[in-house]
Design a protein around this motif. Structure first.
Motif, PDB file in Angstrom:
ATOM      1  N   UNK B  11       0.804  -1.543  -0.242  1.00 33.26           N
ATOM      2  CA  UNK B  11      -0.092   0.185  -0.162  1.00 33.26           C
ATOM      3  C   UNK B  11       0.973   1.744   0.019  1.00 33.26           C
ATOM      4  N   UNK B  12       1.718   1.118   0.383  1.00 30.76           N
ATOM      5  CA  UNK B  12       2.983   2.650   0.714  1.00 30.76           C
ATOM      6  C   UNK B  12       3.428   2.244  -0.845  1.00 30.76           C
ATOM      7  N   UNK B  14       2.629   1.858  -3.574  1.00 24.36           N
ATOM      8  CA  UNK B  14       1.278   2.653  -4.701  1.00 24.36           C
ATOM      9  C   UNK B  14       0.959   3.506  -4.438  1.00 24.36           C
ATOM     10  N   UNK B  15       1.481   4.098  -3.004  1.00 28.36           N
ATOM     11  CA  UNK B  15       1.629   5.607  -2.344  1.00 28.36           C
ATOM     12  C   UNK B  15       2.408   6.404  -3.080  1.00 28.36           C
ATOM     13  N   UNK B  16       3.856   5.932  -3.197  1.00 30.73           N
ATOM     14  CA  UNK B  16       4.898   6.308  -3.069  1.00 30.73           C
ATOM     15  C   UNK B  16       5.462   6.378  -4.995  1.00 30.73           C
ATOM     16  N   UNK B 167      -5.270  19.320  -3.133  1.00 27.31           N
ATOM     17  CA  UNK B 167      -4.933  18.013  -2.727  1.00 27.31           C
ATOM     18  C   UNK B 167      -3.032  17.677  -3.077  1.00 27.31           C
ATOM     19  N   UNK B 170       0.635  18.718  -1.909  1.00 30.67           N
ATOM     20  CA  UNK B 170       0.940  18.406  -0.180  1.00 30.67           C
ATOM     21  C   UNK B 170       1.102  17.289  -0.037  1.00 30.67           C
ATOM     22  N   UNK B 171       0.130  16.506  -0.304  1.00 29.15           N
ATOM     23  CA  UNK B 171       0.331  14.935  -0.452  1.00 29.15           C
ATOM     24  C   UNK B 171       1.097  14.178  -0.681  1.00 29.15           C
ATOM     25  N   UNK B 174       4.067  14.490   2.281  1.00 28.93           N
ATOM     26  CA  UNK B 174       3.571  13.347   3.167  1.00 28.93           C
ATOM     27  C   UNK B 174       3.939  11.614   3.138  1.00 28.93           C
ATOM     28  N   UNK B 175       3.468  11.945   1.940  1.00 27.47           N
ATOM     29  CA  UNK B 175       3.703  10.531   1.598  1.00 27.47           C
ATOM     30  C   UNK B 175       5.774  10.105   1.118  1.00 27.47           C
ATOM     31  N   UNK B 176       5.917  11.186   0.857  1.00 25.53           N
ATOM     32  CA  UNK B 176       7.771  11.128   1.299  1.00 25.53           C
ATOM     33  C   UNK B 176       8.027  10.817   2.965  1.00 25.53           C
ATOM     34  N   UNK B 177       7.060  11.081   3.293  1.00 25.12           N
ATOM     35  CA  UNK B 177       7.473  11.031   4.298  1.00 25.12           C
ATOM     36  C   UNK B 177       7.926  12.372   5.100  1.00 25.12           C
ATOM     37  N   UNK B 178       7.572  13.300   4.272  1.00 25.37           N
ATOM     38  CA  UNK B 178       8.541  15.047   4.857  1.00 25.37           C
ATOM     39  C   UNK B 178       7.346  16.117   5.409  1.00 25.37           C
ATOM     40  N   UNK B 179       7.151  15.144   6.627  1.00 22.09           N
ATOM     41  CA  UNK B 179       5.521  16.254   7.490  1.00 22.09           C
ATOM     42  C   UNK B 179       6.741  16.919   8.393  1.00 22.09           C
TER      43      UNK B 179
END
Ligand code: HEM
Ligand code: FES
Lengths: 254, 213
Positions: B11-12, B14-16, B167, B170-171, B174-179
């Motif tokens: 799942x992660x 696919x988001x990447x 959306x 910024x998403x 967040x997905x790349x882990x840069x929050x």
């Protein structure tokens, strides 16, 4: 004098996992506003029992907001609309006289309904079993000061560890994803030195288990963070993503 | 390669793939917009920009193939995610309410995506797969926007793109882990500003060409 209110409840009734359920209407009259939401259902259940009817099945245990057993969707909001509150800590003073309240179970493919408002959340336990732990040799506990941990890191780990595993994030997520839960469980260990040795294996096997169990995928809707009774932040999801990329691309974990 | 399929297929993962390809499209849009703005300097400026671009020859073909590859990944993965997410909640709630997390952008991602896909097909038919002998790209574009229907479709599509990006941008982070507490408010701000630039920058061009030159 305690104020009392009269309510109309529409509660999801379902005899068993395979049965077809439906919303049924009940009256809850003269409910003191000092009562908690669960106590209000207790009153309804007492009346149903006296009438010889089947009481509404719902999950609960500590009733003080720490065990994670309670939880239903109240008027479309997991644990009701109060911020940072479990259902057992939600009080009837937040409702008004003659309100209609719709009460539904958590809805997710990974959480089959057992009866009425009770769902089977053992999928969350399976995710933990896949790697949400640290392996240590038993023996004397070592001196607490032997492993220095900055205060800020300890606080972050503690914030993640506040997750009570109630499943509200899954219930709130438009995709029924368990990413907030998983991110809290991975973060609380990844942040601390004790969790580091197994970090890569943990991230990979817990994500894999979550996918296998039929939860949806995170699409950063951020509803989970807004509904979480422990206000777990989605910065934990970003940390989980980082842990997963590190494990997937840069560790020897397969 | 087992590990790669396992990582990207999760799942992660696919988001990447959505994030990297989506960010690629954002970069493409910025470049595309910068080029198109030459229209305001008149038809010669626009035609010469197009000529310079095409004089890059094989580099342009390479970029086109790259975009096509990204598009295939973004569309196939996005469609998979859409169906998996629908399946994850087979029984819907009878009362739906939000806690304020969702935005118009986030709740419509797959739908704005599919509209964009149809638009991209139309757009390529309009301006890419056309006979360009004996005419200039300015004439083709100007001719197309003589039709008010096309003006409406293009303006609408750019609003849809802006909603998708509001959306999406910024998403990606967040997905790349840069929050990060220090940077996230800024990234969310850029998300809004960039989608406004896309909507106004691209969206105004058809109106300008149709009614103002
Ligand atoms: C110029 C065109 C496009 C741009 C600039 C764009 C950009 C983006 C970006 C930046 C994201 C966010 C990735 C993330 O959350 O990490 C995204 C997500 C998404 N895009 Fe696109 N996209 C475009 C076209 C399309 C098309 C043609 C589709 C059609 C299938 C599509 C479907 C989706 C879906 C479904 C998501 C959400 C995935 C998820 O979060 O689960 N997009 N897009
Ligand atoms: S009953 Fe324990 S958290 Fe609500």
């Amino acid at each position: 004098m305690t104020k009392t209110i009269n309510l109309t409840l529409k509660i999801w009734r379902q005899k068993g996992p395979e049965a077809k359920g439906k919303l049924e209407t009940y009256k809850a009259n003269d409910i003191p506003t000092d009562m908690s939401f669960l106590e209000m259902i207790d009153v309804v259940n007492e009346k149903l029992t006296l009438e010889g009817k089947e009481p509404v099945a719902f999950d609960h245990d500590c009733r003080e907001g720490i065990c994670g057993m309670c939880g239903t969707v109240v008027n479309g909001r997991p644990h009701g609309s109060e911020k940072g509150t479990t259902l057992c800590q939600l009080h009837m003073r937040h409702f008004s006289d003659n309100d209609t309240i719709v009460i539904e179970p958590w809805r997710s493919r990974a959480f089959p309904i057992i009866k009425d408002l009770v769902v089977d959340r053992s999928a969350l336990d399976k995710i933990i079993q896949a790697g949400g732990f640290i392996s240590v040799n038993t023996g004397n506990a070592q001196d607490a000061n032997a492993i220095p941990i900055p205060q800020e890191t300890a606080e972050l780990a503690m914030d993640a560890a506040a997750c009570i595993g109630c499943g509200a994030c899954v219930a709130a997520c438009p995709n029924a994803s368990a990413m907030l839960f998983l991110s809290a469980k991975v973060s609380q260990l990844a942040l601390l030195p004790q969790g580091k040795p197994e970090a890569a294996r943990r991230a990979v096997s817990m994500v894999r288990e979550m996918d296998r169990l039929g939860f949806g995928n995170c699409s950063n809707e951020t509803e989970c963070e807004a509904e979480c009774p422990k206000e777990i932040s989605i910065t934990n999801i970003a940390r989980l993503n980082r842990e997963f990329y590190k494990a997937g691309f840069f560790s020897s974990e397969k | 390669m087992n590990w790669l399929a396992g990582t990207l297929g999760s799942s992660i993962g696919k988001k990447l793939m959505m994030a990297l390809t989506g960010l690629g499209f954002c970069g493409f849009l910025a470049g595309h917009l910068a080029g198109n703005l030459t229209i305001y300097w008149g038809k010669n400026a626009f035609n010469s920009y197009a000529e310079h671009l095409h004089s890059l020859g094989p580099l342009i073909t390479l970029a086109e193939l790259g975009l096509l590859f990204f598009a295939l990944i973004h569309i196939l993965t996005g469609t998979t995610l859409f169906y998996q997410n629908l399946k994850a909640r087979p029984f819907r709630y009878s009362v739906n309410k939000n806690a304020g997390g969702r935005t118009i952008g986030s709740r419509t991602m797959p739908y704005t995506g599919f509209i964009l896909l149809s638009f991209i097909v139309l757009h390529l038919i309009n301006f890419h797969f056309v006979d360009k002998t004996g005419t200039t790209i300015y004439q083709i574009v100007h001719g197309a926007f003589a039709n008010p229907g096309y003006v409406a479709i293009y303006v609408f599509a750019m609003i849809v793109a802006a909603i998708h990006i509001s959306h999406g941008f910024w998403s990606v982070f967040q997905t790349l882990g840069a929050n990060h507490v220090k940077y996230m408010p800024f990234i969310k701000g850029v998300s809004i500003v960039f989608s406004l630039i896309v909507a106004l920058g691209f969206g105004f061009l058809p109106v300008y060409l149709a009614y103002m030159v």
